[in-house]
Scaffold this motif. Sequence first.
Motif, PDB file in Angstrom:
ATOM      1  N   THR A 503       0.821  -1.224   0.000  1.00  0.00           N
ATOM      2  CA  THR A 503       0.000   0.000   0.000  1.00  0.00           C
ATOM      3  C   THR A 503       0.848   1.264   0.000  1.00  0.00           C
ATOM      4  OG1 THR A 503      -0.138  -0.112   2.414  1.00  0.00           O
ATOM      5  CG2 THR A 503      -1.924  -1.128   1.157  1.00  0.00           C
ATOM      6  N   ALA A 504       2.044   1.217   0.561  1.00  0.00           N
ATOM      7  CA  ALA A 504       2.947   2.369   0.576  1.00  0.00           C
ATOM      8  C   ALA A 504       4.330   1.895   0.157  1.00  0.00           C
ATOM      9  CB  ALA A 504       2.995   3.010   1.957  1.00  0.00           C
ATOM     10  N   TYR A 505       4.955   2.640  -0.744  1.00  0.00           N
ATOM     11  CA  TYR A 505       6.228   2.202  -1.300  1.00  0.00           C
ATOM     12  C   TYR A 505       6.907   3.379  -1.994  1.00  0.00           C
ATOM     13  CZ  TYR A 505       3.044   1.972  -5.296  1.00  0.00           C
ATOM     14  OH  TYR A 505       2.107   2.276  -6.241  1.00  0.00           O
ATOM     15  N   ASP A 506       8.088   3.105  -2.503  1.00  0.00           N
ATOM     16  CA  ASP A 506       8.813   4.076  -3.313  1.00  0.00           C
ATOM     17  C   ASP A 506       9.133   3.417  -4.642  1.00  0.00           C
ATOM     18  OD1 ASP A 506      10.225   6.287  -4.163  1.00  0.00           O
ATOM     19  OD2 ASP A 506      12.078   5.735  -3.117  1.00  0.00           O
ATOM     20  N   VAL A 507       8.837   4.100  -5.745  1.00  0.00           N
ATOM     21  CA  VAL A 507       9.108   3.560  -7.072  1.00  0.00           C
ATOM     22  C   VAL A 507       9.527   4.697  -7.987  1.00  0.00           C
ATOM     23  CG1 VAL A 507       6.723   3.780  -7.904  1.00  0.00           C
ATOM     24  CG2 VAL A 507       8.240   2.051  -8.913  1.00  0.00           C
ATOM     25  N   GLY A 508      10.439   4.406  -8.886  1.00  0.00           N
ATOM     26  CA  GLY A 508      10.885   5.407  -9.842  1.00  0.00           C
ATOM     27  C   GLY A 508      11.599   4.752 -11.006  1.00  0.00           C
ATOM     28  N   LEU A 509      11.775   5.512 -12.065  1.00  0.00           N
ATOM     29  CA  LEU A 509      12.422   4.997 -13.263  1.00  0.00           C
ATOM     30  C   LEU A 509      13.915   4.829 -13.015  1.00  0.00           C
ATOM     31  CD1 LEU A 509      11.885   4.266 -16.268  1.00  0.00           C
ATOM     32  CD2 LEU A 509      12.495   6.632 -16.826  1.00  0.00           C
ATOM     33  N   GLY A 510      14.458   3.690 -13.435  1.00  0.00           N
ATOM     34  CA  GLY A 510      15.888   3.456 -13.327  1.00  0.00           C
ATOM     35  C   GLY A 510      16.653   4.169 -14.430  1.00  0.00           C
ATOM     36  N   SER A 519      11.837  -1.923 -23.435  1.00  0.00           N
ATOM     37  CA  SER A 519      11.433  -2.201 -22.056  1.00  0.00           C
ATOM     38  C   SER A 519      11.972  -1.085 -21.175  1.00  0.00           C
ATOM     39  CB  SER A 519      11.973  -3.556 -21.577  1.00  0.00           C
ATOM     40  OG  SER A 519      13.396  -3.538 -21.535  1.00  0.00           O
ATOM     41  N   VAL A 520      11.397  -0.968 -19.988  1.00  0.00           N
ATOM     42  CA  VAL A 520      11.898   0.004 -19.021  1.00  0.00           C
ATOM     43  C   VAL A 520      12.186  -0.725 -17.716  1.00  0.00           C
ATOM     44  CG1 VAL A 520      10.696   1.977 -20.015  1.00  0.00           C
ATOM     45  CG2 VAL A 520       9.570   0.621 -18.235  1.00  0.00           C
ATOM     46  N   VAL A 521      13.047  -0.131 -16.916  1.00  0.00           N
ATOM     47  CA  VAL A 521      13.379  -0.692 -15.615  1.00  0.00           C
ATOM     48  C   VAL A 521      13.007   0.323 -14.546  1.00  0.00           C
ATOM     49  CG1 VAL A 521      15.255  -1.425 -14.092  1.00  0.00           C
ATOM     50  CG2 VAL A 521      15.211  -2.178 -16.478  1.00  0.00           C
ATOM     51  N   VAL A 522      12.229  -0.133 -13.569  1.00  0.00           N
ATOM     52  CA  VAL A 522      11.898   0.713 -12.432  1.00  0.00           C
ATOM     53  C   VAL A 522      12.591   0.158 -11.196  1.00  0.00           C
ATOM     54  CG1 VAL A 522       9.685   1.436 -13.379  1.00  0.00           C
ATOM     55  CG2 VAL A 522       9.784  -0.570 -11.882  1.00  0.00           C
ATOM     56  N   THR A 523      12.921   1.041 -10.281  1.00  0.00           N
ATOM     57  CA  THR A 523      13.451   0.629  -8.988  1.00  0.00           C
ATOM     58  C   THR A 523      12.320   0.697  -7.976  1.00  0.00           C
ATOM     59  OG1 THR A 523      14.169   2.887  -8.501  1.00  0.00           O
ATOM     60  CG2 THR A 523      15.771   1.420  -9.529  1.00  0.00           C
ATOM     61  N   TYR A 524      12.219  -0.320  -7.141  1.00  0.00           N
ATOM     62  CA  TYR A 524      11.099  -0.444  -6.219  1.00  0.00           C
ATOM     63  C   TYR A 524      11.610  -0.844  -4.842  1.00  0.00           C
ATOM     64  CZ  TYR A 524       6.878  -2.205  -3.955  1.00  0.00           C
ATOM     65  OH  TYR A 524       5.854  -2.418  -3.066  1.00  0.00           O
ATOM     66  N   ASP A 525      11.067  -0.216  -3.797  1.00  0.00           N
ATOM     67  CA  ASP A 525      11.294  -0.671  -2.444  1.00  0.00           C
ATOM     68  C   ASP A 525      10.197  -0.119  -1.552  1.00  0.00           C
ATOM     69  OD1 ASP A 525      12.180   1.978  -2.501  1.00  0.00           O
ATOM     70  OD2 ASP A 525      13.662   1.660  -0.934  1.00  0.00           O
ATOM     71  N   SER A 526      10.172  -0.584  -0.319  1.00  0.00           N
ATOM     72  CA  SER A 526       9.216  -0.080   0.666  1.00  0.00           C
ATOM     73  C   SER A 526       9.902  -0.123   2.024  1.00  0.00           C
ATOM     74  CB  SER A 526       7.943  -0.933   0.688  1.00  0.00           C
ATOM     75  OG  SER A 526       8.205  -2.189   1.293  1.00  0.00           O
TER      76      SER A 526
END
Length: 806
Positions: A503-510, A519-526
């Motif tokens: 429900t809460a996280y951080d995501v952005g384009l790599g 294709s694109v790569v996103v970085t994800y963490d929480s």
Amino acid sequence: MNSVTPTYSFLSKFSRFHHQHSRCGFLLTTLLVSGAHAFVPRPSLAAVHSSNPSFFQMTAHSTSTSASTRTIHVPPVPRRDEERVVYAGVLPPTAADRSLLRQANDSVEPLLDPPRPIPDPYGWLRDDERKDPEVIRHLEAENEYSRAVTSHLLPLQETLYKEFLSSIQETDYTTPRPRGDYWYYTRTYQGSSYNTYCRAPKTSSEFDAKGWDGNKEKSVLDGEVTYLDVNVLAEGKAFCDVGSVKVSPSHKYVAYSVDYLGDEKYELHVRNLESGEDVVLEKLHPDNHDAEQTCDEEKDTNLLEIDNFVWGKDDDTLYYVTMDEQHRPYRLFQRRNWHHSTPVDTLLKEEKDDLFWCSVSKSLDGEYIFFDMASKETSEVWFLATETESSSPEIKCVAPRRNKVLYEVEHGKGHWYIVTNVGNSPNMKLMTSPATHNSEDQWTLVLDSQNISIFDGSISKALDSVTVLNTHLVLEGREGGIPRVWLYEIESKISKRLEFDETAYDVGLGAHYESDATSVVVTYDSMLTPPSSIEIDLGDYDERKVLKAKAVPGYDKELFGCDRLEVPSRDGKTHIPVSIVYRRDTMDKVKSGESVPLHLYGYGSYGACIESDFGITRLPLLNRGMIYAIAHIRGGGEMGRQWYEEPCGGKYMCKKNTFNDFVDVARFFSPELFRCAILGVPFVDVVVTMTDSSIPLTSGEWVEWGNPNEEKYFQYMMEYSPMNNIQEDKVYPACWITGGLHDPRVAYWEPSKYAATLRHLNPSNPHPICLKLDLTVGHFSASDRYKYFREMSVDYSFLLDQLNLA
């Protein structure tokens, strides 16, 4: 302890536009949680924490009351000049420099006349050269005192340091990204403090690191070559920060900027990747750079000092931005034939308005160079076609500046894609036009397949940036207080938001270097999930592949929990988002009525967002039974630009919302306030600093904080300026205050004056006020990752000791 509203500050300088040139400082507080409020108990505040510059381990004078009590250490007492004042308003007749700017050229606000004196008894601590013997002796004495106060904590510091190291994979690599015929990535090695930059031949559309077993001696990818080893650059240096590393269009050269002092004045080097020859660029003539050159022996005054740079269309051309004497990036140069015996510099554009800061970039497709000129509220972008850069480098304006209109530009297939608030929209909208000069009358909203604007600038969702690929736009922004990524197919006009389970996280384009990507790569963490790189197929958004997940040795996600809640503010209508993370067994104690510490973090300036992300440095606190909370207070941009801008955000005449929100969140958890505070490079002498345009960043920030020289802002800013609101004969929490001698953003004298004033006005305060000031670094603490962890262990040891958790 007695309750006292904190006067220390988490004021910071950070914005989407020119966040790299901001005064930053942040505040964390630890509370004691007991009982239950909603699903989180009400604690009593116990500690605060921020950045972590290093300090020298020295001994301080101390006395001991008895063998059974802790040694009492005596802090340094700097002299006070009770007659010394700083004037806000018109320049007083006694001003030595009559040319000092007192307000923006276009300001219509009246100046204070006669000027108002502001007491500044410790103003003598300001030394722009950082060499005054009396000042240095005092700073060393402060470090001696702080070292003495924490000398009994050396075993704890060593334990914390080992815990930090145990949570990282010291020998590791970043996700390889394609660029031309190579995969580019960085590596770290156990025992080495800095990154190494590597590349390997790209033999297929996917990289294969399965053969790497974690051995530092082995290549991650076949054919790996190290083309820049920062550990080598840092040899014999107390500080080493590599700003940008950019490979040339042919991949034969790499240009990189490096700062060896911490003052954020970067040398520009170019290395031949075939021969290994490394060339540092020099000034071609005095007129190409107006900034006063440093007198420090560590620097060659003939070297070019830059802010940022990009390559042109070929290997012969570089574009770079220089700074003026106020550390303001303001001039764009083109250097042709940089590697020849007779290189040529051409001044392409100069910004003379002190409120505007400049930067250079290149479109992802390589067709245009952009020169961005922006204040905190107004911007203007100029462009140059790389196709004609060698014959006639003519720079043109995308759209002339308009008051309080911000815009940024990207290019794709003959069109500008513009992120802007034109029309006074609450958030940024996405617009497009033909790629031509003076295009403002042709800007139109980007529509979806239903002819609905995908970002119309309304309150519902906020747009931060656009990346233009050949077939898609990748849009980064916020919705519901959470960072989001949208993919927009240009031909079909179909837009889709990427969804994730938490429900809460951080995501952005790599990192992306190729506009023809499929294709694109996103970085994800929480707060619970360590960072990972996820590849998304642009032909099928549901086709996802985790390319690399960050290893966190010893971390068991199942032992931890996190929550997101909203705290009502004192205005009765605003709800402040708060993110918390904890060990589940700690929360069980809370539910049973036991008190536990809670560490509260706040930032709240420049529209900067503090995300619900993962942090290994929190683990030692969580594992000792603390709860970690982030207050997403106004002044940030978590809820969109309206969370930052007037009339209800945290800027100008509503800046007090920032502080009130932080205190309201603290009081939600506890009716008592802070036990301990860690203030990292804190911007605390707000009014004195903001009256003086000779201090770097000041004039450009008048459109951020307001100008205390003006009648409109003076009293309001005095009411929240931390230095001017320290109360006398109060019980203040234990404070651990950090700074860096070479910091160009928050000058070292601010935390120094603040510590001295706290002690002077509260001589009977039972809690220590410590200043840890690194004499070798600037704003961003240690550049050496191991030194950084060492400094963090000192900070945390102080915090834990004050909470009796040492």
